[in-house]
Design an enzyme around this catalytic site. Sequence first.
Site, PDB file in Angstrom:
ATOM      1  N   ARG A 144       1.449  11.844   2.971  1.00 28.84           N
ATOM      2  CA  ARG A 144       1.157  10.409   2.960  1.00 28.84           C
ATOM      3  C   ARG A 144      -0.145  10.120   3.657  1.00 28.84           C
ATOM      4  NH1 ARG A 144       5.769   6.115   4.298  1.00 28.84           N
ATOM      5  NH2 ARG A 144       3.943   4.788   4.413  1.00 28.84           N
ATOM      6  N   PHE A 203       0.818  -1.226   0.000  1.00 28.66           N
ATOM      7  CA  PHE A 203       0.000   0.000   0.000  1.00 28.66           C
ATOM      8  C   PHE A 203       0.843   1.263   0.000  1.00 28.66           C
ATOM      9  CE2 PHE A 203       0.198   2.219   4.041  1.00 28.66           C
ATOM     10  CZ  PHE A 203       0.745   1.296   4.916  1.00 28.66           C
ATOM     11  N   LYS A 204       2.117   1.153   0.361  1.00 26.60           N
ATOM     12  CA  LYS A 204       2.974   2.333   0.393  1.00 26.60           C
ATOM     13  C   LYS A 204       3.038   3.034  -0.969  1.00 26.60           C
ATOM     14  CE  LYS A 204       4.553   1.465   4.680  1.00 26.60           C
ATOM     15  NZ  LYS A 204       4.183   0.086   4.998  1.00 26.60           N
ATOM     16  N   ASP A 205       2.829   2.269  -2.047  1.00 22.90           N
ATOM     17  CA  ASP A 205       2.838   2.888  -3.384  1.00 22.90           C
ATOM     18  C   ASP A 205       1.780   3.979  -3.508  1.00 22.90           C
ATOM     19  OD1 ASP A 205       4.877   1.375  -4.671  1.00 22.90           O
ATOM     20  OD2 ASP A 205       3.491  -0.273  -5.042  1.00 22.90           O
TER      21      ASP A 205
END
Length: 467
Positions: free
Chosen positions: A222, A107-109
Amino acid sequence: MKYVSTRGYSEAVDFLAASLAGLAPDGGLYTPVSWPQIERPKAGDSYVETATRVLSAFAGGTLSDEVICTLAERAYAPFAHQSVAPLVEVGPNRWMLELHHGPTLAFKDVAMRLIAQLYDYVLEQRGERMTILCATSGDTGGAAASAFAGSKRVDMVILHPHNRVSPVQRLFMTATGSDNVHNLALEGDFDGTQAILKQLIGDEHFRRRVGLAAVNSINWTRVAAQSVYFAQAQAQLGGDRPIHFVVPTGNFGDALAGYVAARSGLLNSFRITAAVNANDAMARLLSGQPLTRGDTAPTISPAMDIQLPSNFERLFYEATSANGDPAVRNGAIVAKAYAELAAKGQGGIPPDVSARLASMGLDGHRVSDDETREEMKRTLTETGWAVCPHTAVGLAAARRVRHEGPIVTLATAHAAKFPETVREVLGVDAPLPARAQPFASRPEKFDTGPMSADFVRERILSIAMKS
Ligand SMILES: *Cc1c(COP(=O)(O)O)cnc(C)c1O
């Protein structure tokens, strides 16, 4: 829309300054001075439409909607699924929100690709360059490396704990094939890399000298970018149904994004379970225990092996306000607790703040490695899907949730990112999807070194001087 520090001693700044700085000068985290009320998306609104609306509210006029929309389109074009974060059913009223369709399978993408677009855009406008530091427990580094690879404006320096990330996680950071991405594998754990990052960012002279910024989960952009998929899930499941989200949690960025979505009017109600592994600090903090600095226990969900969840600080700051009014939050209480933590290894949270933390709609649930393995097997039997161990921590916690409406577990990574665990537990292979194949054919590039701020400082200097 201004951003203030959770420790109360820094000047308020605008969205771009907060995003480019990462950490506030007083060591706190930037957080909005008040919560915008954002119109909820309708079922059928595209991911980019919703992202544009949400980010525009948080950008507070520093970027036009057209620019934000273009950046979001570029950020999400390489995703393998047009919905970016599709919902899939795993059982009656039980869902997974799949966040692993990006280039590096976690999910960091979702947030990192948007941040990279934002940085490139702003630096291009200003004719500047930056050195971006990233401390990773495994997945942020890959997402950052891939998102910034080839950027003409940014040198990326990634710190990861040596031998504490999976081989595929490492591949995504070290095999980008781009000269502007540098990797340092440090002897120690993730909390150590995160402490070095905070120390270097907190060194104002050094920060200015090399144009240093951080893109960890402490970066406000973020959190804002991650609140978008909570809003999309609400829209798709019906705008007025109360959803209980279960979030596999490490640094508490993702779960916090759910809180932010709720405070900004994007969710119908707010119930989140932070599912943790043996490193259960978040569960303890939510049940009123003090901030402590313990040793990290290695588990089969390594991206969550974190003892001191950075983003807890933002929730702590929220809870210092007695009536939920952002105008009366008190950064001095937060600053004091973190100063005590630094000095004595333990930072007390005042009882009234603790009581509020416990009643904000969040709870923590701990899942052992054995329960995680059981859940991976059970999910395979019930759905035919192999899930990654982090997602399994969430799915196991979700089985304990008592809730009338939909229960949505965030699927934080693709099984192919942890093929060793998947093979050991499920006896099946989890091959890399086609979009990730190029990484496997490039050589890995990284240096090892001690867990030392001086070592990292020297490396950053030599990189910054060359470019
Ligand atoms: C980073 C990560 C987590 C934890 O997310 P936080 O925002 O740090 O709480 C969970 N699962 C995976 C696969 C991750 O990469």
